[in-house]
Design a protein around this motif. Sequence first.
Motif, PDB file in Angstrom:
ATOM      1  N   MET A 204      37.711 -54.273  65.123  1.00 22.62           N
ATOM      2  CA  MET A 204      36.710 -54.089  64.070  1.00 22.62           C
ATOM      3  C   MET A 204      35.790 -55.304  64.038  1.00 22.62           C
ATOM      4  SD  MET A 204      37.267 -53.376  59.989  1.00 22.62           S
ATOM      5  CE  MET A 204      35.876 -53.155  58.871  1.00 22.62           C
ATOM      6  N   HIS A 233      35.940 -50.275  65.470  1.00 28.90           N
ATOM      7  CA  HIS A 233      35.197 -49.887  64.271  1.00 28.90           C
ATOM      8  C   HIS A 233      34.047 -50.872  64.097  1.00 28.90           C
ATOM      9  CE1 HIS A 233      34.166 -48.175  60.535  1.00 28.90           C
ATOM     10  NE2 HIS A 233      34.819 -49.015  59.738  1.00 28.90           N
ATOM     11  N   ARG A 316      37.803 -50.346  50.843  1.00 33.03           N
ATOM     12  CA  ARG A 316      38.233 -49.737  52.113  1.00 33.03           C
ATOM     13  C   ARG A 316      37.923 -50.643  53.295  1.00 33.03           C
ATOM     14  NH1 ARG A 316      35.216 -47.386  55.698  1.00 33.03           N
ATOM     15  NH2 ARG A 316      33.507 -46.881  54.250  1.00 33.03           N
ATOM     16  N   LEU A 317      36.707 -51.201  53.330  1.00 32.51           N
ATOM     17  CA  LEU A 317      36.335 -52.083  54.427  1.00 32.51           C
ATOM     18  C   LEU A 317      37.263 -53.287  54.511  1.00 32.51           C
ATOM     19  CD1 LEU A 317      32.439 -51.993  54.068  1.00 32.51           C
ATOM     20  CD2 LEU A 317      33.763 -51.065  55.974  1.00 32.51           C
ATOM     21  N   GLU A 320      40.546 -52.155  55.930  1.00 33.81           N
ATOM     22  CA  GLU A 320      40.413 -51.874  57.367  1.00 33.81           C
ATOM     23  C   GLU A 320      40.388 -53.164  58.174  1.00 33.81           C
ATOM     24  OE1 GLU A 320      38.072 -47.560  57.090  1.00 33.81           O
ATOM     25  OE2 GLU A 320      36.936 -49.418  57.417  1.00 33.81           O
ATOM     26  N   GLU A 323      43.975 -54.258  58.467  1.00 33.03           N
ATOM     27  CA  GLU A 323      44.712 -53.473  59.459  1.00 33.03           C
ATOM     28  C   GLU A 323      44.352 -53.895  60.880  1.00 33.03           C
ATOM     29  OE1 GLU A 323      47.076 -51.207  59.125  1.00 33.03           O
ATOM     30  OE2 GLU A 323      47.079 -51.417  56.944  1.00 33.03           O
ATOM     31  N   ALA A 324      43.098 -54.242  61.097  1.00 31.51           N
ATOM     32  CA  ALA A 324      42.638 -54.592  62.444  1.00 31.51           C
ATOM     33  C   ALA A 324      42.943 -56.039  62.816  1.00 31.51           C
ATOM     34  CB  ALA A 324      41.135 -54.345  62.557  1.00 31.51           C
TER      35      ALA A 324
END
Length: 733
Positions: A204, A233, A316-317, A320, A323-324
Amino acid sequence: MSENAITRRSFLAGSAGAVALTAAAGYMGFDAWEQAHADDASGGGETKTVHTLCNACSSKCGYTAYVVNGRLTKLIGDTDHPYSKGKLCARGYGYSQIAYSEDRLTDPLKKNGQGKFEAISWDQAYSEIAEKVRAIIDADGPQALAMVQDPRPSGKYYTKRFMNALGSANVYTHGAACNLSKESGMTQAIGTGSYSSDVANSKMTMFIGRSYADAIRPSSVVALQKAHEKGAHIVLVDPRCNNSRVFADEWVPINPGTDLALVLAMSNVLVTHGRYDKEFVAANTVGFDEWAKELAEYPPEWAEGVTGIPADTIARLAMEFAEAAPAASIEPSWRGAFGCSYENSGETARAICLFNTLLGCWNQKGGALFTPSVSAGKLSDERFADPKKPEGKQVGAAEYPLALSSMGTNLAAAQAAEDGTVKGMFFYNSNMAAGYSNTAKLAELLGKLDLMVVVDVQMSETAMLADYVLPDTSYLERLELPEFIGGKVPAVALRDQVIDVVHPNTRPVDRIFSELAEACGVGEYFRFGVDELADAQLQTVGLSLDALKQTGTAHFPEKEFAYGTAPKFKTPTEKVQFTSEACEKAGLSAAPVWVEPAVMPMGDELRLIGGKQAIHSHTQTANIEDLMQITKDYDLTRVWINADVARRLGIEDGDEVEVSNAQHTGRVRAKVTQRMNPTALYMPSHYGCSSPDQHTAYEVGLRQMDFVPFHLEPAYGGACTQEAVVTVKKVGA
């Protein structure tokens, strides 16, 4: 090959400028370029190849120039150069025409008593300039002199050496109107002015106000393509859906000037939910607890009201990213949204470094990297000994203490002309008067100087204001000092002379400042040729000038970057600084907190934002005929306005509109699109040339800086180039 595959013909596919390049590639594509110049080679004759560096932007990509019968016929990007990777962008092809431009400066010029320029000899120019320099030094000391230069291999060396030899520390880059705030802010957090995002290997990457497809460095576009094809992403945070969209998964149409709020809110999410790299933060940072307390004030719900981005999207960003991580980062940008744009640009840069720190991504594969570099070592030959270090500090250093001294704030130097603190200014490859801040104010300030000297290749707006204009050779007509390049494998590249000097009375930068130094009485610091200095520098890293001329680029594999090792941060604490004593002393918060932009739209006002197009580099390339033809063919001078806002104002696509504020009023056509934040108006930063001697660019489009108030960012000294609001109305409505 994917539909976004990059080819030598059209690696810009997907943008308006890119489509223009491809469609107009009757000329600008590689094959078309070769065909267009076939006549030059058709008569046979000697063909030679020379390695050199492009000068269309600061990337200085390497390429091989093919010369037939003494004339440049084609350009091929060098595969070994870390930026070009075998490719060139439209600017690279187009700007090579500057050598043969009919608008070239060909002789030294002096402004006479009627305000007109007349040609004079080099001896007269040197003699009169030196006399004025000595008079200023005798009356006010060497600190009353200043230099502004846009760094190029030889230019950055010779301009600084010249000023230091005179005893002045006032040497400035173009940084205050480019990336000063970004680099100064990042230095406070991580000890260096930038880093590189490992985009190709990331899971990401977020780009804030940055578009690789508009920038353009071919290697960056290649990396972005690879990331896209591997499923990374890619998020674009930008009031305008820029031309990198073909590789992106998501566009976040943020309100201009509020990127800091977004980063603070995403940081709040990671800290509040414990989704940050606690081990890395504990071992490698200072001030985290203090910053974490400040973050409590900035939840996504708060940021939604500031940025215009839904709180759920912000949260959310952030998740994310977690997670990345660690194969994720916010890319460092350049000028974009926080290079020099707003009252909060420096603090935005700080906050981005701290967010990346939460991810634990420093020097991790796919994360944010501190890649190695190589530089010339100490030279033993006494001819190359540095002049004595000037006693005074840069003008502006006290008022803007966070500004990196390697750049300085050139606008503070110009401002100092108002009270006579600075009485003489030199400019090399710098069009300050048209591209750095409000043009009317800069003309007023520069008009107060006792001496203004411009060294350039064409009659820029800055040159029009000068007392003396000295004609530089084009970049194709000179050898320059080696350019050292950091990266995963650091390198050094060379700009060699490609063609003979086209206009015999022009001179290269090294010669101009060496001869000017002689006239000013400090010639003892310039008793060498550029070839001798270049070879001496290369000898310190185990190379030679002759060897580098053969290859163009040389690498240092023994210095190759290795993933996984935590970097050594060059901050005062040797750790990432969530809090900074220097920032606190400069009147800012110790930890980055929300700082509002200086101006906000009211009523029907829109915030004016600018940015590059894929075929131009600000004002430098606008006077190139083929590049300007693409502009005209595709109507690229248009301002972009949100479709809903346009409908409310009765504006349709292609209408002529009037853009106005207290600084300026001008007319241009409108591009109506949903690819714009409704609070903003986008104006490309290349147009509105007011120099009649630039016949191709003169009076084409509007100039963004005409509308920008003269204002410097507190503590950092950046130009605040997007702290402007305007109204827009349909002409005749």
